[in-house]
Design an enzyme around this catalytic site. Structure first.
Site, mmCIF file in Angstrom:
data_model
loop_
_atom_site.group_PDB
_atom_site.id
_atom_site.type_symbol
_atom_site.label_atom_id
_atom_site.label_comp_id
_atom_site.label_asym_id
_atom_site.label_seq_id
_atom_site.Cartn_x
_atom_site.Cartn_y
_atom_site.Cartn_z
ATOM 1 N N LEU A 1 23.558 19.451 2.226
ATOM 2 C CA LEU A 1 22.807 18.220 2.026
ATOM 3 C C LEU A 1 22.343 18.216 0.576
ATOM 4 O O LEU A 1 22.080 19.274 -0.006
ATOM 5 C CB LEU A 1 21.581 18.159 2.952
ATOM 6 C CG LEU A 1 21.831 18.146 4.458
ATOM 7 C CD1 LEU A 1 20.500 18.166 5.204
ATOM 8 C CD2 LEU A 1 22.638 16.922 4.868
ATOM 9 N N ASP A 2 22.229 17.031 -0.024
ATOM 10 C CA ASP A 2 21.676 16.960 -1.361
ATOM 11 C C ASP A 2 20.304 17.626 -1.375
ATOM 12 O O ASP A 2 19.577 17.624 -0.364
ATOM 13 C CB ASP A 2 21.532 15.503 -1.806
ATOM 14 C CG ASP A 2 22.873 14.822 -2.018
ATOM 15 O OD1 ASP A 2 23.859 15.540 -2.258
ATOM 16 O OD2 ASP A 2 22.925 13.584 -1.938
ATOM 17 N N LYS A 3 19.935 18.162 -2.520
ATOM 18 C CA LYS A 3 18.656 18.868 -2.655
ATOM 19 C C LYS A 3 17.497 18.032 -2.128
ATOM 20 O O LYS A 3 16.616 18.539 -1.429
ATOM 21 C CB LYS A 3 18.428 19.244 -4.119
ATOM 22 C CG LYS A 3 17.126 19.993 -4.380
ATOM 23 C CD LYS A 3 16.996 20.373 -5.843
ATOM 24 C CE LYS A 3 15.697 21.113 -6.114
ATOM 25 N NZ LYS A 3 15.560 21.512 -7.540
ATOM 26 N N ARG B 1 24.684 7.371 -0.022
ATOM 27 C CA ARG B 1 23.986 6.784 -1.166
ATOM 28 C C ARG B 1 24.887 5.785 -1.895
ATOM 29 O O ARG B 1 24.459 4.695 -2.264
ATOM 30 C CB ARG B 1 23.511 7.899 -2.099
ATOM 31 C CG ARG B 1 22.507 8.836 -1.434
ATOM 32 C CD ARG B 1 22.317 10.131 -2.215
ATOM 33 N NE ARG B 1 21.701 9.898 -3.524
ATOM 34 C CZ ARG B 1 21.539 10.855 -4.438
ATOM 35 N NH1 ARG B 1 21.967 12.091 -4.193
ATOM 36 N NH2 ARG B 1 20.966 10.568 -5.597
#
Length: 330
Positions: free
Chosen positions: A145-147, A255
């Site tokens: 997952l993105d940070k 996104r």
């Protein structure tokens, strides 16, 4: 003459250069043979090189006779180190572990996030039982997952679980649903977005929907709730809660896809082009949201070793819950 000293864990190399007129990076490479010219150029750009005590920069400048010093930062360990970081464990057995990752935690070490990652936490929690198929920098990690995206993640503790989970992700035999809070709302209220995603031609640090090239990306979405009256008849609401189900797993997929529909995720620093309405900006500030409002809410898969069907669901964390409550009052 060359001297080496230790200064607050950093190594300081010192030497005198007697010749002038030679490119500085070349001259330094001759007196510091263990440093490549590329490394020296990087150190020069970082301000780590001094001449007679004064910082110098630009490897193409000419060397001058005198004393040069180079400060080398401490060498980072090649392997990630265990760190006693609390984890919210949703499930764990001898083969794998499922956690609810907080926003702000990177999945694995990378430039700018060498410590404090999920890998560092897993190494402390699981010890030597983590799978190493992913390489020393990301043991046990089969997806990410993105940070600044929160939510459910699974990591492998054995090589056979790692291989099995990787196969499930490769064939997209994984249930993955995310909750996003968006500026406006995508239209229609329910649809499939299927595009090609690849590097943006205008900004190589960003991904974008492409007409050709890139990789196929599929997202199903449904607008679960809207917030705020449209500014004009037939217009979009001020914000929305959108559930997105992934059928592929491209970097930044949700996104990029929501932004392509004119409904970027609130708080997204990269793809959130355009400013939300004044009331929405105030709600974001009051909620303390400092990241993209995106949460991996559901992760379902068949256990790669036992064959058991597993499904995990978590609610968004406090910042997103607070923002949604504030948006509800618009």
């Amino acid at each position: 003459m060359q001297l080496t000293a230790e200064d607050d864990d950093a190594t300081v190399l010192e030497a005198s250069i007697e010749t002038a007129g030679v490119r500085l990076d070349k001259a330094l490479a001759e007196v510091f043979p263990d440093l490549s010219r590329a490394r020296l150029q990087a150190l020069l750009a970082e301000g780590a090189v001094t001449f007679e005590g004064q910082p110098v920069s630009g490897g193409s400048s000419k060397a001058r006779p005198g004393r040069y010093a180079i400060t080398l930062p401490p060498v980072a360990p090649a392997d990630p180190q265990p760190e006693a970081i609390p984890l919210t464990v949703l499930y764990e057995d001898a083969e794998l572990i499922v956690i609810d990752k907080p926003a702000g935690m990177a999945a694995h070490p990378a430039p700018g996030s060498e410590t404090g990652t999920l890998v560092n936490a897993l190494l402390a929690h699981c010890g030597d039982s983590l799978s190493g198929i992913g390489g020393v920098a990301r043991p046990g990690i089969v997806h990410r997952l993105d940070k600044d995206t929160s939510g459910v993640m699974v990591a492998a503790k054995t090589d056979r679980a790692h291989a099995g989970l990787s196969a499930l992700f490769a064939t997209h035999d994984i249930e993955r649903t995310y909750i996003a809070l968006t500026r406006g709302a995508p239209s229609p209220v329910r649809a499939r977005i299927e595009t090609l995603i690849g590097r943006s031609s205008s900004d190589r640090k960003k991904l974008a929907v492409l007409k050709s090239g890139g990789r196929n990306a599929i997202t199903d979405y449904v607008v679960q709730r809207t917030f705020g009256e449209p500014a004009r008849a037939g217009g979009a609401p001020l914000a929305a809660r959108v559930a997105c189900t992934l059928h592929t797993g491209r970097t930044h997929q949700i996104r990029v896809h929501l932004a392509s529909k004119g409904a970027p995720i609130l708080g997204d620093p990269v793809y959130g082009s355009g400013s939300p309405a004044t009331q929405v900006r105030a709600a974001i500030s009051e909620a303390g949201l400092t990241r993209q409002a995106l949460h991996a809410a559901v992760l379902g898969f068949v256990h790669p070793v036992t064959g058991e069907a597993l499904r995990f669901e978590t609610t968004p964390p406090a910042d997103m819950q607070s923002l949604e409550a504030l948006l509800s009052a618009l």
